[in-house]
Design an enzyme around this catalytic site. Structure first.
Site, PDB file in Angstrom:
ATOM      1  N   LEU A  35      42.545  38.969  26.950  1.00 26.35           N
ATOM      2  CA  LEU A  35      41.945  38.283  28.085  1.00 26.35           C
ATOM      3  C   LEU A  35      40.462  38.632  28.139  1.00 26.35           C
ATOM      4  O   LEU A  35      40.087  39.801  27.969  1.00 26.35           O
ATOM      5  CB  LEU A  35      42.626  38.707  29.383  1.00 26.35           C
ATOM      6  CG  LEU A  35      42.138  38.006  30.640  1.00 26.35           C
ATOM      7  CD1 LEU A  35      42.557  36.537  30.630  1.00 26.35           C
ATOM      8  CD2 LEU A  35      42.691  38.689  31.884  1.00 26.35           C
TER       9      LEU A  35
ATOM     10  N   TYR B  63      46.019  32.603  37.574  1.00 29.42           N
ATOM     11  CA  TYR B  63      45.631  33.388  38.739  1.00 29.42           C
ATOM     12  C   TYR B  63      44.366  34.176  38.450  1.00 29.42           C
ATOM     13  O   TYR B  63      43.943  34.315  37.300  1.00 29.42           O
ATOM     14  CB  TYR B  63      46.756  34.336  39.158  1.00 29.42           C
ATOM     15  CG  TYR B  63      46.906  35.560  38.267  1.00 29.42           C
ATOM     16  CD1 TYR B  63      46.398  36.807  38.657  1.00 29.42           C
ATOM     17  CD2 TYR B  63      47.548  35.479  37.039  1.00 29.42           C
ATOM     18  CE1 TYR B  63      46.525  37.918  37.837  1.00 29.42           C
ATOM     19  CE2 TYR B  63      47.693  36.586  36.223  1.00 29.42           C
ATOM     20  CZ  TYR B  63      47.175  37.807  36.630  1.00 29.42           C
ATOM     21  OH  TYR B  63      47.302  38.911  35.801  1.00 29.42           O
TER      22      TYR B  63
ATOM     23  N   LYS C 260      44.588  33.254  31.652  1.00 32.52           N
ATOM     24  CA  LYS C 260      45.142  34.203  32.637  1.00 32.52           C
ATOM     25  C   LYS C 260      46.304  33.536  33.380  1.00 32.52           C
ATOM     26  O   LYS C 260      46.179  33.123  34.544  1.00 32.52           O
ATOM     27  CB  LYS C 260      44.061  34.679  33.598  1.00 32.52           C
ATOM     28  CG  LYS C 260      44.445  35.948  34.374  1.00 32.52           C
ATOM     29  CD  LYS C 260      43.263  36.489  35.149  1.00 32.52           C
ATOM     30  CE  LYS C 260      43.634  37.716  35.977  1.00 32.52           C
ATOM     31  NZ  LYS C 260      43.967  38.889  35.147  1.00 32.52           N
TER      32      LYS C 260
ATOM     33  N   GLU D 285      44.991  45.194  24.079  1.00 33.43           N
ATOM     34  CA  GLU D 285      44.475  45.542  25.410  1.00 33.43           C
ATOM     35  C   GLU D 285      45.591  46.191  26.202  1.00 33.43           C
ATOM     36  O   GLU D 285      46.728  46.279  25.747  1.00 33.43           O
ATOM     37  CB  GLU D 285      43.965  44.296  26.132  1.00 33.43           C
ATOM     38  CG  GLU D 285      45.022  43.224  26.332  1.00 33.43           C
ATOM     39  CD  GLU D 285      44.469  41.918  26.866  1.00 33.43           C
ATOM     40  OE1 GLU D 285      43.412  41.936  27.509  1.00 33.43           O
ATOM     41  OE2 GLU D 285      45.105  40.877  26.641  1.00 33.43           O
TER      42      GLU D 285
END
Length: 292
Positions: free
Chosen positions: A204, A34, A146, A179
């Site tokens: 990511l 996505y 992702k 992250e």
């Protein structure tokens, strides 16, 4: 008030009627990817970067693009218009498609494409800092893709919510921040060096992250891509998170350790202003083209 419109496999339908088949592999296996793109003054922000990353994620999972890139871009813009979004988010998801439930890839399934758009008010240039907590990183080894497999991020976000925090910073087995659950993590050292984790399989490759790196270089900041520990972050001069919906969001507490007075720091302020300047320029250029 106009009802929202969703896009599902070639059809524009009322949002509350939007659905996919029960054997869609996104539902059965989280077998899909996505993207989320910010809309500011009616314009898609960092659109090309998000489409680049979509193609890369699909390629890594060996899922075909559901449409030609130009056609997908046109649909994204139409969804912005149909939903009267001036400021908000466009979400688009591609799965491997519908097939009888079995682990190997289906032979002839067509990818499923779903797109939604909604209004969301973003914090402005002058924003108050937020708090973060830390939590062990429990995700799989390919965080650079992702995917829609967001259960670890959901658990981290819930932990942050229950702690009254804005975000959860995920920490690897060596004690280094990877992250946030839905954002990239940054610090500014005492020597005024901007630091964020290197873009490998552990994080990511944030599209907003890439823009911030360019803004940092343009403004003459020293910059390093490397891992940093929770302790280093708690002793930093500034910290912030970045994502498509937060841009540059300052952090003032990490696990209840205050690193500032709750105001955005000078580095974060410069980068946030640079991001808003770029978005305003994009909107102005689009307005100029429409009147030519």
């Amino acid at each position: 008030m106009m009802s929202r419109i969703a896009y599902v496999n070639g059809r524009y339908v009322p949002h509350f009627e939007a659905s996919v088949h029960v054997e869609d592999r996104g539902f059965q296996f989280a077998d899909g990817v996505y993207e989320v793109v910010a809309v500011y003054k009616g314009q898609l922000i960092d659109e090309q970067g998000h489409l680049d990353r979509l193609e890369r994620s699909l390629d890594e999972l060996r899922i075909a693009m559901p449409l030609a890139r130009a056609a997908l871009a046109q649909i994204l813009r139409r969804m912005v218009r149909l939903n009267l979004v001036r400021e908000g988010l466009v979400y688009f998801q591609v799965t491997r498609g519908v097939a009888p439930r079995d682990f190997p890839f289906p032979f002839a399934a067509a990818p499923t494409l779903v797109i939604t758009a909604r209004n969301k008010k973003f914090p402005g240039r002058d924003v108050k800092a937020v708090t973060v907590i830390t939590t062990p990183d429990q995700r799989w080894a390919r965080r650079d893709i992702k995917t829609v497999a967001l259960l670890p991020a959901t658990l981290a976000k819930q932990k942050a919510k229950e702690a009254g925090a804005f975000e959860a910073w995920q920490v690897d087995a060596d004690g280094y921040v990877t992250e946030g659950a839905s954002s990239n993590a940054w610090i500014v050292t005492k020597d005024n060096v901007i630091v964020t984790r290197q873009a490998d399989h552990n994080i990511l490759r944030g599209i907003t992250r890439m823009a911030i790196i360019e803004f940092a270089k343009e403004n003459g900041f020293k910059f390093e891509e490397r891992a940093f520990s929770v302790e280093e972050a708690q002793n930093a001069r500034e910290a912030f998170v970045s994502s498509a919906s937060t841009f540059v969001m300052p952090v003032w507490k990490i696990d209840n350790v205050a690193i500032s007075n709750g105001e955005i720091g000078p580095v974060g302020k410069t980068l946030r202003d640079a991001y808003f300047d770029a978005m305003d320029q994009l909107a102005n250029d689009a307005r100029t083209r429409s009147t030519d």
